[in-house]
Write a protein that holds these residues in place. Structure first.
Motif, PDB file in Angstrom:
ATOM      1  N   GLY A  66      33.795  40.082  65.269  1.00  0.00           N
ATOM      2  CA  GLY A  66      33.106  40.299  64.257  1.00  0.00           C
ATOM      3  C   GLY A  66      31.569  39.755  64.266  1.00  0.00           C
ATOM      4  N   ASP A  67      31.192  39.046  64.812  1.00  0.00           N
ATOM      5  CA  ASP A  67      30.269  39.594  65.216  1.00  0.00           C
ATOM      6  C   ASP A  67      29.493  40.838  65.146  1.00  0.00           C
ATOM      7  OD1 ASP A  67      29.858  37.278  64.716  1.00  0.00           O
ATOM      8  OD2 ASP A  67      28.927  36.278  66.275  1.00  0.00           O
ATOM      9  N   ILE A  68      29.572  41.165  66.420  1.00  0.00           N
ATOM     10  CA  ILE A  68      29.295  42.960  66.518  1.00  0.00           C
ATOM     11  C   ILE A  68      30.246  43.761  65.615  1.00  0.00           C
ATOM     12  CG2 ILE A  68      29.962  44.882  67.559  1.00  0.00           C
ATOM     13  CD1 ILE A  68      30.187  42.699  70.481  1.00  0.00           C
ATOM     14  N   ILE A  69      30.556  43.541  65.560  1.00  0.00           N
ATOM     15  CA  ILE A  69      31.419  45.250  64.291  1.00  0.00           C
ATOM     16  C   ILE A  69      30.926  44.304  62.298  1.00  0.00           C
ATOM     17  CG2 ILE A  69      33.288  45.545  63.124  1.00  0.00           C
ATOM     18  CD1 ILE A  69      33.322  45.755  66.028  1.00  0.00           C
ATOM     19  N   GLY A  70      30.663  43.657  62.300  1.00  0.00           N
ATOM     20  CA  GLY A  70      30.197  42.692  60.824  1.00  0.00           C
ATOM     21  C   GLY A  70      29.346  42.885  60.754  1.00  0.00           C
TER      22      GLY A  70
END
Length: 161
Positions: free
Chosen positions: A157-161
């Motif tokens: 989520g940190d990478i994608i969002g």
């Protein structure tokens, strides 16, 4: 009587410092950009390549579900693993530019995101490269480490969002 210089212009040293500060700020903004911002909606996401001492089908399915769920929150989708295996060779990672082109042609996208989940002992890392098909020699890189496999959703989520 001499006129004073225009005080609205900063001295050259201050102006030079402002230029460096502006350039540094721009670099920070670009580096902290998330994968979804960088990739946008025109990106084909391949399932992660999993490098682990004992990957199994259950674990692979769980990782795929985690990635799909995070992508769905950003209105992005992942190519399912059986289709991805037909398009690219997961034993030779990352895919060659020719294979990236075939993924782009198959999906109609201009960018292809490929990633790796690596587990070595207690160390877990996730990295992605987003390849622009028109400029595959200059991919965008994204990387995070996880403290445990349970935090994988958060890290993705940190990478994608």
């Amino acid at each position: 009587m001499k006129k004073n210089k225009d005080r609205t212009q900063p001295p050259s040293a201050l102006k030079h410092l402002k230029n460096h500060f502006s350039a540094a700020l721009l670099c920070i903004i670009l580096l902290t950009c998330s994968l979804s911002q960088a990739a946008g909606q025109n990106t084909a996401f391949l399932p992660l390549s999993i490098i682990s001492p004992q990957p199994d089908d259950t674990f692979t399915a769980w990782v795929d579900s985690s990635l799909e769920a995070v992508l769905a929150k950003e209105n992005l989708t992942m190519i399912d693993r059986p289709t991805a295996r037909q398009l690219v060779n997961y034993d030779s990672w990352p895919p060659s530019p020719e294979l990236l082109n075939s993924v782009a042609a198959e999906t109609g996208q201009d960018n292809v995101a490929v990633g790796t989940l690596t587990i070595i002992g207690n160390q877990i890392s996730v990295d992605f490269k987003v390849f622009d098909i028109l400029d595959p020699a200059h991919p965008k890189y994204f990387f995070r480490e996880a403290s445990s496999i349970a935090s994988l959703d958060m890290v993705i989520g940190d990478i994608i969002g």
